[in-house]
Design an enzyme around this catalytic site. Structure first.
Site, PDB file in Angstrom:
ATOM      1  N   LYS A  47       0.849  -1.206   0.000  1.00 43.00           N
ATOM      2  CA  LYS A  47       0.000   0.000   0.000  1.00 43.00           C
ATOM      3  C   LYS A  47       0.885   1.257   0.000  1.00 43.00           C
ATOM      4  O   LYS A  47       2.099   1.158   0.206  1.00 43.00           O
ATOM      5  CB  LYS A  47      -0.890  -0.012   1.241  1.00 43.00           C
ATOM      6  CG  LYS A  47      -0.111   0.098   2.546  1.00 43.00           C
ATOM      7  CD  LYS A  47      -1.029   0.168   3.743  1.00 43.00           C
ATOM      8  CE  LYS A  47      -0.231   0.240   5.036  1.00 43.00           C
ATOM      9  NZ  LYS A  47      -1.082   0.467   6.196  1.00 43.00           N
ATOM     10  N   ARG A 145     -10.831   0.087  14.095  1.00 35.92           N
ATOM     11  CA  ARG A 145     -10.729   0.785  12.803  1.00 35.92           C
ATOM     12  C   ARG A 145     -11.754   0.171  11.862  1.00 35.92           C
ATOM     13  O   ARG A 145     -12.847   0.669  11.734  1.00 35.92           O
ATOM     14  CB  ARG A 145      -9.295   0.688  12.266  1.00 35.92           C
ATOM     15  CG  ARG A 145      -9.059   1.513  11.021  1.00 35.92           C
ATOM     16  CD  ARG A 145      -7.595   1.598  10.627  1.00 35.92           C
ATOM     17  NE  ARG A 145      -6.958   0.309  10.370  1.00 35.92           N
ATOM     18  CZ  ARG A 145      -5.703   0.158   9.973  1.00 35.92           C
ATOM     19  NH1 ARG A 145      -4.939   1.215   9.799  1.00 35.92           N
ATOM     20  NH2 ARG A 145      -5.201  -1.042   9.766  1.00 35.92           N
ATOM     21  N   HIS A 174      -6.030  -7.203  13.063  1.00 30.07           N
ATOM     22  CA  HIS A 174      -4.802  -6.397  12.980  1.00 30.07           C
ATOM     23  C   HIS A 174      -4.393  -5.974  14.388  1.00 30.07           C
ATOM     24  O   HIS A 174      -5.242  -5.724  15.236  1.00 30.07           O
ATOM     25  CB  HIS A 174      -5.079  -5.170  12.101  1.00 30.07           C
ATOM     26  CG  HIS A 174      -3.857  -4.405  11.716  1.00 30.07           C
ATOM     27  ND1 HIS A 174      -2.713  -5.011  11.231  1.00 30.07           N
ATOM     28  CD2 HIS A 174      -3.590  -3.072  11.731  1.00 30.07           C
ATOM     29  CE1 HIS A 174      -1.810  -4.076  10.975  1.00 30.07           C
ATOM     30  NE2 HIS A 174      -2.314  -2.903  11.272  1.00 30.07           N
ATOM     31  N   ARG A 230       1.113 -10.904   7.175  1.00 33.37           N
ATOM     32  CA  ARG A 230       1.009  -9.739   6.280  1.00 33.37           C
ATOM     33  C   ARG A 230       2.154  -8.786   6.619  1.00 33.37           C
ATOM     34  O   ARG A 230       2.090  -8.026   7.572  1.00 33.37           O
ATOM     35  CB  ARG A 230      -0.333  -9.024   6.489  1.00 33.37           C
ATOM     36  CG  ARG A 230      -1.560  -9.912   6.322  1.00 33.37           C
ATOM     37  CD  ARG A 230      -2.835  -9.077   6.378  1.00 33.37           C
ATOM     38  NE  ARG A 230      -2.891  -8.252   7.571  1.00 33.37           N
ATOM     39  CZ  ARG A 230      -3.475  -8.609   8.724  1.00 33.37           C
ATOM     40  NH1 ARG A 230      -4.067  -9.788   8.838  1.00 33.37           N
ATOM     41  NH2 ARG A 230      -3.471  -7.783   9.751  1.00 33.37           N
ATOM     42  N   TYR A 274      14.211  31.187   7.113  1.00 28.71           N
ATOM     43  CA  TYR A 274      13.009  31.799   7.717  1.00 28.71           C
ATOM     44  C   TYR A 274      13.104  31.794   9.240  1.00 28.71           C
ATOM     45  O   TYR A 274      13.577  30.827   9.837  1.00 28.71           O
ATOM     46  CB  TYR A 274      11.760  31.005   7.321  1.00 28.71           C
ATOM     47  CG  TYR A 274      11.378  31.137   5.869  1.00 28.71           C
ATOM     48  CD1 TYR A 274      10.991  32.358   5.341  1.00 28.71           C
ATOM     49  CD2 TYR A 274      11.398  30.020   5.037  1.00 28.71           C
ATOM     50  CE1 TYR A 274      10.627  32.468   4.008  1.00 28.71           C
ATOM     51  CE2 TYR A 274      11.030  30.117   3.708  1.00 28.71           C
ATOM     52  CZ  TYR A 274      10.650  31.349   3.200  1.00 28.71           C
ATOM     53  OH  TYR A 274      10.294  31.453   1.888  1.00 28.71           O
ATOM     54  N   CYS A 321      13.037  25.168   4.702  1.00 28.27           N
ATOM     55  CA  CYS A 321      12.058  25.866   3.861  1.00 28.27           C
ATOM     56  C   CYS A 321      11.164  24.811   3.192  1.00 28.27           C
ATOM     57  O   CYS A 321      11.370  23.618   3.355  1.00 28.27           O
ATOM     58  CB  CYS A 321      12.750  26.658   2.759  1.00 28.27           C
ATOM     59  SG  CYS A 321      14.119  27.683   3.300  1.00 28.27           S
TER      60      CYS A 321
HETATM   61  C1  LIG Z   1      -4.099  -4.566   7.804  1.00 24.21           C
HETATM   62  C2  LIG Z   1      -2.612  -4.477   7.749  1.00 24.21           C
HETATM   63  N1  LIG Z   1      -1.887  -5.604   7.757  1.00 24.21           N
HETATM   64  C3  LIG Z   1      -0.547  -5.584   7.711  1.00 24.21           C
HETATM   65  C4  LIG Z   1       0.150  -4.392   7.656  1.00 24.21           C
HETATM   66  C5  LIG Z   1       1.662  -4.412   7.593  1.00 24.21           C
HETATM   67  O1  LIG Z   1       2.239  -3.867   8.727  1.00 24.21           O
HETATM   68  P1  LIG Z   1       3.841  -3.761   8.846  1.00 24.21           P
HETATM   69  O2  LIG Z   1       4.249  -2.728   7.870  1.00 24.21           O
HETATM   70  O3  LIG Z   1       4.075  -3.386  10.248  1.00 24.21           O
HETATM   71  O4  LIG Z   1       4.378  -5.103   8.507  1.00 24.21           O
HETATM   72  C6  LIG Z   1      -0.564  -3.195   7.661  1.00 24.21           C
HETATM   73  C7  LIG Z   1       0.142  -1.925   7.672  1.00 24.21           C
HETATM   74  O5  LIG Z   1      -0.102  -1.042   8.425  1.00 24.21           O
HETATM   75  C8  LIG Z   1      -1.989  -3.241   7.698  1.00 24.21           C
HETATM   76  O6  LIG Z   1      -2.699  -2.117   7.683  1.00 24.21           O
END
Ligand SMILES: Cc1ncc(COP(=O)(O)O)c(C=O)c1O
Length: 395
Positions: A47, A145, A174, A230, A274, A321
């Site tokens: 992502k 969430r 998660h 994941r 600045y 800046c």
């Molecule tokens: C639903 C979900 N799974 C897995 C991950 C991966 O997390 P990480 O980057 O800590 O491995 C994320 C990232 O935030 C996530 O949103």
């Protein structure tokens, strides 16, 4: 392309500030993670444009080196990967509305589901295409969430399991806190998932892929591995915190660089930038680097950050800046206009990591790497050679 030509190529980046992405490092990281996982499946999270390193470019390397599946958080990200020709399974881990269900069969995606209207819409959309929508039920065990609350999850799954053209292939949650020393809440979340799994098995419902672990839990909580992990941050070469185990090596894949574009010799009493935050107490030499806070380089680094030049640490002075900042090179007369500064990455024996920047900026490494802006071209390197320069503004 030989080395001189490669340098010419980088020189031709119009504004001399860029990000180098070492795809060989990504490849090695993925192989190391894969080996550590043994038989557990591996979803790689790409992502946010691959955490800022380029979603398409990193996804290709990640898949070639052993990941089974990709994870994104919005349909747009999934569609980008499909349009780039990626055919591997992609799980959209973000919420969709019922009226967006059409995209899931259209692009052959897997989708998280935690609302009945979305489940029904996916069933309908898949039926219209004579296909099956593969879904992962998202369970909220403590993040608040997305997800169906854990004490309602089994009943929710029972309520949608018989919808036509819908296949529940996954159940996931998660962790909000898996990379800290205190794992008590993550362990409670695992218990909650196990209880749901047991309740479903008692009703004769089995789901093939249970998954909960992000990078922190992948490292520290083997009980969280279930059938698949994941992993996001570690693909790119960074451990999620300094509190986790390090059972394998990771190679940082992102370096942020800029060339000195101007040098000013200032006198005692002169000010820099600045707010006049730096006032020279003696004659000084100040170099200007063409990157600023609008590039995702935090303004909190003003007066406290450092860059690396010729393997030496050089201090940032004055306030950052929007498009430029200042370093003090008075003690380094050999540093000249055109020299390359490493803002993040390795130069000689020195390293500035995303964790170092995060510490100074009051942030986290995730934010540091994913927030470098799209005005910085990404230079992708493979087998030690530049294979692509992606300039978001000009492409
Ligand atoms: C639903 C979900 N799974 C897995 C991950 C991966 O997390 P990480 O980057 O800590 O491995 C994320 C990232 O935030 C996530 O949103």
């Amino acid at each position: 392309m030989n080395i001189t030509e490669q340098h010419e190529f980088i020189n031709n980046i119009i504004r001399p500030a860029w990000i180098e992405i070492d795809l060989d490092a990504v490849a090695q990281n993925v192989r190391n993670i894969k080996q550590y996982l043994g038989g557990v499946q591996y979803l790689a999270v790409v992502k946010a444009d691959g955490y800022g390193l380029g979603a398409v470019e990193t996804a290709q390397v990640i898949l070639e080196n052993g990941a089974d599946r990709l994870g994104v958080v919005m349909l747009d990200e999934a569609i980008q990967l499909r349009r780039a020709g990626i055919t591997a399974p992609i799980l959209n881990m973000g919420n969709i509305r019922a009226d967006q269900a059409y995209y899931v069969p259209e692009y052959g995606l897997e989708q998280i589901v935690f609302r009945p209207d979305v489940a029904k819409a996916l069933s309908h959309a898949a039926g219209a295409k004579s296909s099956i929508a593969q879904i992962h039920v998202k369970i909220d065990t403590g993040m608040s969430r997305y997800g169906v609350r854990y004490d309602k999850a089994a009943a929710f799954i029972e309520s949608i399991i018989n919808l036509p053209n819908l296949e529940i292939i996954g159940a996931m949650t998660h962790f909000p806190k898996s990379d800290a020393i205190d794992k008590s809440f993550a362990l409670l979340q695992i218990e909650r998932m196990l209880a749901i799994k047991k309740a479903l098995v008692n009703k004769g419902i089995t789901i093939p892929l249970w998954h909960t672990a992000n990078s922190g839990a992948t490292l520290d909580l083997p009980a969280a591995h279930f059938d698949m992990v994941r992993v996001g941050l570690m693909n790119y070469g960074y451990f999620p915190s300094s509190d986790v185990r390090r059972p394998f090596t990771l190679h940082p894949a992102m370096s942020v660089k800029a060339r000195i574009i101007n040098i000013n010799r200032i006198r005692r009493g002169d000010s820099v930038g600045y707010g006049r935050r730096f006032i020279a107490e003696k004659d000084e030499t100040i170099a200007v680097l063409p990157m600023g806070y609008s590039d995702g380089y935090s303004r909190k680094l003003s007066q406290v950050g450092q860059v690396l030049i010729k393997g030496r640490r050089i201090p940032i002075v004055g306030g950052l800046c929007m498009d430029a900042f200042f370093i003090k090179i008075t003690d380094h007369p050999d540093i000249q206009e055109g020299d390359i500064a490493t803002l993040m990455g390795i130069d000689g024996d020195e390293e500035i990591s995303p964790h170092d920047i995060a510490r100074l900026a009051g942030s986290v490494s995730y934010e540091v790497i994913s927030c470098f802006g799209k005005r910085l071209p990404r230079v992708h390197i493979r087998n030690g050679k530049i294979v692509k320069i992606k300039n978001y503004l000009l492409s």
